[in-house]
Design an enzyme around this catalytic site. Structure first.
Site, PDB file in Angstrom:
ATOM      1  CB  THR A  62      -0.898  -0.010   1.260  1.00 34.77           C
ATOM      2  OG1 THR A  62      -1.669  -1.202   1.259  1.00 34.77           O
ATOM      3  CG2 THR A  62      -1.820   1.187   1.301  1.00 34.77           C
ATOM      4  CG  HIS A  82      -0.558   0.681  -4.503  1.00 33.03           C
ATOM      5  ND1 HIS A  82      -0.682   0.450  -5.856  1.00 33.03           N
ATOM      6  CD2 HIS A  82      -0.670  -0.530  -3.908  1.00 33.03           C
ATOM      7  CE1 HIS A  82      -0.864  -0.855  -6.051  1.00 33.03           C
ATOM      8  NE2 HIS A  82      -0.855  -1.462  -4.882  1.00 33.03           N
TER       9      HIS A  82
HETATM   10 ZN    ZN Z   1       0.212  -3.337   5.266  1.00 29.63          ZN
END
Ligand code: ZN
Ligand code: NAD
Length: 345
Positions: A44, A47
């Site tokens: 994440t 990203h």
């Molecule tokens: Zn994580």
């Protein structure tokens, strides 16, 4: 304590993260202040670094990023009674609401109003983190700060792997990323018979064998069906854990599953993808979507297993001081690493 701290901030709506000074958060009556010792870099966070379409529409700027952490409590809110100063902790990064039907039924992980630290709210890539006491998970001595910093993804692995009874079962895991590899270790720990893990990245498959007793298959140049017959499996896998987000992997999983097999889906495909539903219907396959961790049952089971010999320490392949965070993100982005841990001490 000064009232300024170092923090890794999404400061501008463009690729990158910036190490800046930010005010130490003020806590409310039900919060604690945690001094961060170690943090883990998550997909994440990549990203968010890359500022892809998802990040640009989800993450407010500026925001302190990060949600995988271990540290110690340095301040207690007025109404916090069950935690102590100096206590070593990690915690659930999903901040739940208390109003939905699901929350009121105690199914906190299904609350639709959930907000994530480091995604929607100020995060853990900082010297100090404010967290509701409700979200705090104390760490026993057996769990180091390094492992404490990866309990969030280990929790994803545990939540997925414990979706079904694995005792004596043959398990296929597609995707040997950090989470797939840790899920393989969990499947072994709880008593699966064969655990086969697939990937197209040889570094990742090599890492998998250093973390868990698994059979790696590189589906770019090896036939999965051949491995199945070599292992002496008659009908295919009983359980599939999809941890790649790749369409080809899911198709392969459906193909290699027994009639009546069960699949847990953790991997997130990049967009819509075609699925051969008739194959799933005729094979009478059960599919479960898995999001986050069960709050707090996954945490309980995970820590109990770590106290009982589950060892995922080799999944951490790199450690960097926070001032060298760029090297950490480069390593993570290269795809040649397992978990990368940043040291804030
Ligand atoms: Zn994580
Ligand atoms: P990762 O990207 O590090 O690992 C995915 C792996 O899949 C990579 O090693 C990649 O080489 C491999 N892969 C690609 N094509 C493949 C194929 N055809 N067959 C087999 N493997 C293939 O990701 P991660 O951090 O380990 O996370 C795993 C997945 O879970 C990701 O899709 C991530 O977005 C998702 N995720 C979901 C949740 C949730 O709550 N549902 C939480 C965290 C992560």
């Amino acid at each position: 304590m000064t009232n300024q701290m170092k923090a890794l901030v999404k400061a501008k709506p463009e690729p990158g993260l910036w190490l800046q000074h930010a005010p130490v958060p003020e806590i409310g009556p039900d919060d604690v202040l945690i001094k961060i010792n170690k943090t883990g870099i998550c997909g994440t966070d990549i990203h968010i670094w890359n500022w892809d379409e998802w990040a640009a529409k989800t993450v407010p700027v500026p925001l302190i990023t990060g949600h995988e952490f271990a540290g110690e409590i340095v301040e207690l809110g007025r109404d916090v009674t069950d935690l102590k100063l100096g206590q070593r902790v990690s915690g659930e990064g999903h901040l739940i609401g208390k109003h939905s039907r699901q929350s009121r039924a105690g199914k906190f992980h299904l609350d639709p109003e959930t907000r994530g630290i480091g995604v929607n709210e100020q995060g853990a890539f900082a010297q100090y983190l404010r967290l509701p006491a409700f979200n705090v998970v104390p760490l026993p001595n057996e769990v180091s700060d390094d492992i404490g910093a990866i309990l969030d993804p280990l929790g994803n692995a545990v939540h997925t792997a414990l979706s079904y009874d694995l005792i004596g079962e043959d398990v296929l895991i597609t995707g040997a990323g950090p989470i797939g590899i840790m899920a393989a270790a969990v499947a072994r720990h709880v008593g699966a018979r064969h655990v086969v893990i697939t990937d197209v990245n040889p570094d990742r498959l090599a890492l998998a064998t250093r973390v868990a007793d698994v059979t790696p298959v590189n589906v770019a140049n090896q036939d999965l069906a051949e491995t199945v017959s070599k292992l002496g499996m008659k009908q295919g896998f009983d359980v599939g854990l999809e941890m790649s987000g790749n369409q080809v992997a899911l198709d392969q999983m459906v193909e290699q599953l027994v009639m009546g097999g069960r699949i847990a889906l953790l991997g997130i495909p990049p967009g819509k993808s075609p699925v051969d539903w008739s194959r799933i219907v005729f094979k009478a396959i059960t599919i479960k979507g898995v999001y986050g961790r069960e709050i707090f049952e996954t945490w309980y089971k995970m820590i109990a297993m770590l106290e009982n010999g589950l060892d995922v320490s080799n999944v951490i392949t790199h450690r960097f001081k926070i001032d060298d965070f760029k090297d950490g993100f480069d390593t993570m982005r290269s795809g040649a690493s397992g978990k990368v841990v940043l040291d804030w001490t």
